[in-house]
Each structure stands twice: as C-alpha cells, then as structure tokens.
Design an enzyme around this catalytic site. Structure first.
Site, PDB file in Angstrom:
ATOM      1  N   LYS A   1      49.806  11.187  71.827  1.00 27.04           N
ATOM      2  CA  LYS A   1      50.344  11.491  73.050  1.00 27.04           C
ATOM      3  C   LYS A   1      49.506  10.817  74.188  1.00 27.04           C
ATOM      4  O   LYS A   1      48.466  11.043  74.380  1.00 27.04           O
ATOM      5  CB  LYS A   1      49.903  13.158  73.363  1.00 27.04           C
ATOM      6  CG  LYS A   1      50.711  13.469  74.835  1.00 27.04           C
ATOM      7  CD  LYS A   1      50.036  15.019  74.946  1.00 27.04           C
ATOM      8  CE  LYS A   1      50.250  15.184  76.548  1.00 27.04           C
ATOM      9  NZ  LYS A   1      49.690  16.192  77.187  1.00 27.04           N
TER      10      LYS A   1
ATOM     11  N   ALA B   1      52.947  20.867  80.361  1.00 25.51           N
ATOM     12  CA  ALA B   1      52.246  21.109  81.661  1.00 25.51           C
ATOM     13  C   ALA B   1      53.086  22.261  82.562  1.00 25.51           C
ATOM     14  O   ALA B   1      54.029  22.183  82.778  1.00 25.51           O
ATOM     15  CB  ALA B   1      51.908  19.929  82.397  1.00 25.51           C
ATOM     16  N   GLY B   2      52.101  23.279  83.133  1.00 21.31           N
ATOM     17  CA  GLY B   2      52.735  24.014  84.052  1.00 21.31           C
ATOM     18  C   GLY B   2      53.096  25.455  83.593  1.00 21.31           C
ATOM     19  O   GLY B   2      53.354  26.430  84.410  1.00 21.31           O
TER      20      GLY B   2
ATOM     21  N   ASN C   1      48.417  24.530  76.960  1.00 23.39           N
ATOM     22  CA  ASN C   1      47.148  24.793  76.505  1.00 23.39           C
ATOM     23  C   ASN C   1      46.423  25.757  77.333  1.00 23.39           C
ATOM     24  O   ASN C   1      45.951  26.801  76.853  1.00 23.39           O
ATOM     25  CB  ASN C   1      46.183  23.403  76.615  1.00 23.39           C
ATOM     26  CG  ASN C   1      44.771  23.516  75.990  1.00 23.39           C
ATOM     27  OD1 ASN C   1      43.984  22.712  76.322  1.00 23.39           O
ATOM     28  ND2 ASN C   1      44.299  24.742  75.456  1.00 23.39           N
ATOM     29  N   THR C   2      46.443  25.425  78.522  1.00 19.79           N
ATOM     30  CA  THR C   2      45.872  26.632  79.531  1.00 19.79           C
ATOM     31  C   THR C   2      46.328  27.656  79.580  1.00 19.79           C
ATOM     32  O   THR C   2      45.680  28.794  79.716  1.00 19.79           O
ATOM     33  CB  THR C   2      45.790  25.902  81.062  1.00 19.79           C
ATOM     34  OG1 THR C   2      45.013  24.519  81.004  1.00 19.79           O
ATOM     35  CG2 THR C   2      44.955  26.883  82.168  1.00 19.79           C
TER      36      THR C   2
ATOM     37  N   GLY D   1      47.967  22.784  84.327  1.00 22.69           N
ATOM     38  CA  GLY D   1      46.907  24.024  84.594  1.00 22.69           C
ATOM     39  C   GLY D   1      47.287  24.773  85.652  1.00 22.69           C
ATOM     40  O   GLY D   1      46.544  25.686  86.001  1.00 22.69           O
TER      41      GLY D   1
END
Length: 272
Positions: free
Chosen positions: A100, A187-188, A209-210, A161
C-alpha cells in the site's frame, strides 16, 4: 461467490484493517480476528516485523501464513522515502510484492501529496510491486493511477484519523463508476454506518484502523465493522428502491381490496 479480487487473489472479507494504535499486540490480534479481515496493513516505519531484533514482532501474533500482509508507507512524505520503505518491506517479507503506497503532503492533515504519489507509483510498478494506492477523491487522478498499473485505488472518505465519514459521496461514485480495478475507501471512517454507506455506494471494500483501534471497545467495534461491511455489500447487490419525492405509495397492495358497495352504504345509513 461474491469475493474481493486483488492482484489475482480472491478474498472473502471486504474489510481490510490496520494494526497500529492498539494498546498491545494481544489487543491487535483479538481485534483483527474479530473483524474477519484477511488483509492487514503494517506501517513499516512504526511496526517491527523483523527489522528490530529482540523486540516484539507483529508477525508472531499475526503470521503471514494466516493473513495477507499489506506493508504501507505511513509517515512518508517523499518519493524516495516511500520507495525505500517498500523495498525494505520486500526484503523483510521474502519478496512480497503487494503493498500500500501513501505519500503524505502535510503532517497536520495527512492529506496525500498526489504528485509525489503518482511518481512513486510509477517507480514501484516498474520494479514489480503490486501497488494499492492511497489517494484523494479526485476522479481524474484515480484514473491515472489505474492506467499506470495500480491494482487497487484507495480514495479517502475524509482525512486520516478524522472519523468524519464520507464527505463527498459524489466524487467517490464517479471513481467507482469509471474504475476497472477495486476501489477501496481508505481513511475517515468513524463508525459502522460510514462503512455501510461506502459499501452501498458500490465500493469494493473498506480499509480502516483508527475507527477500530480508537474505539472504547476495539474488539466490539471490530465486530460491528465486519457486519457493517457485509450488510452494505448485500444492500448494494440487492439494489435499493428508487427515491421518490412526493410520490406516496402504500407499503401494502391495494389491488383486490374489498370495496364498499351500495348495499354497505344503505346498511350504514340505517344504523345511523
């Protein structure tokens, strides 16, 4: 079967998860197992997968025999840093080629530097890497990245994040409609409904992830995200009903409903 296919390999799960920000490797392992993810990302600059002898190794709890590892270039801001990081990952993982790529442009927002991303992708593809690429939600750039040989396009839903969810579904829809490779929102995502919306739009998968690691209960959130991605995909395949403004339609059929006859009216008049 409705599997996700990336670089010729088939996966049952359409949820991809990161391995950072957990309190320890045990929580990481439990959350990943609960998510059902088969592809897991590893930040080479932040996570030990063998480059630091004597330190806890992520591969001891999430072995490559059970998961497809996706080394990423989190924390890289230049072409050279990104390319060097993934070359290192290939060495550590015995020639592993699926990666990635992300080249960031700003340490505050972590927004991608799309010019550097395109340059890095070209170099890596020429060197035999299979590049899944993190990018903005620009449909033109997404098409360019696909045309040079990226195996998956990974547009942001909102900033890394941020947990803000999908801020521009229209751009994502354009990317999805024009792509011939998998489109994976990256993301987001903040909660389960964000993941479901992404899948309902027609995305091929969601990477996060977050949203899991920073939840009050990461393992429970991992379970929620697994279900969210699955339900969103099913809804997309089922095909939602058309939206109608001021077009009232009863949920029950009206054909065959017993109508009031003239005799009914007479009876009612007498009883009155």
């Amino acid at each position: 079967m409705d599997n996700l296919v990336i670089a010729g390999k088939s996966y049952i799960s359409r949820l991809l998860v990161g391995t950072g920000k957990y309190k320890d490797f045990n929580e990481t392992r439990t959350a990943v197992e609960t998510s059902g993810a088969e592809i897991i990302t590893v930040a080479i600059r932040r996570t030990n997968i063998g480059q630091t002898a004597g330190q806890p190794n992520l591969l001891d709890v999430l072995p490559p025999s059970q998961y497809t590892l996706l080394p990423n270039t989190a924390g890289c801001y230049t072409v050279d840093d990104a390319v060097r990081t993934l070359r290192l990952a290939r060495e550590l993982l015995d020639g592993h080629s699926l990666v990635k790529l992300e080249v960031l442009g700003d340490p505050k927002t972590l927004f991608p530097n799309v010019v550097e991303t395109l340059k890095a992708a070209e170099i890596l593809i020429k060197e035999g890497f299979e590049v899944m690429v993190y990018t903005s939600d620009d449909p033109i750039l997404a098409k360019q990245l696909e045309e040079i040989g990226c195996v998956a396009i990974m547009p942001l839903a909102s900033l890394i994040g941020s947990g803000m969810g999908i801020l521009n579904p229209w751009n994502l829809q354009i990317i999805i409609d024009n792509a011939k490779v998998p489109v994976i929102v990256d993301a987001g995502v903040g909660t389960a409904s964000d993941a479901t919306i992404a899948m309902e739009l027609g995305c091929d998968g969601v990477l996060m992830n977050t949203a899991i690691a920073a939840a009050k209960n990461p393992v429970l959130m991992a379970s929620a995200m697994r279900k969210a991605v699955e339900s969103g995909r099913e809804a997309f395949l089922a095909g939602r009903m058309a939206k109608k403004l001021y077009s009232a339609s009863p949920s029950s059929p009206v054909d065959g409903v017993i109508a009031r006859t003239s005799d009914d009216k007479k009876v009612n008049q007498k009883s009155a």
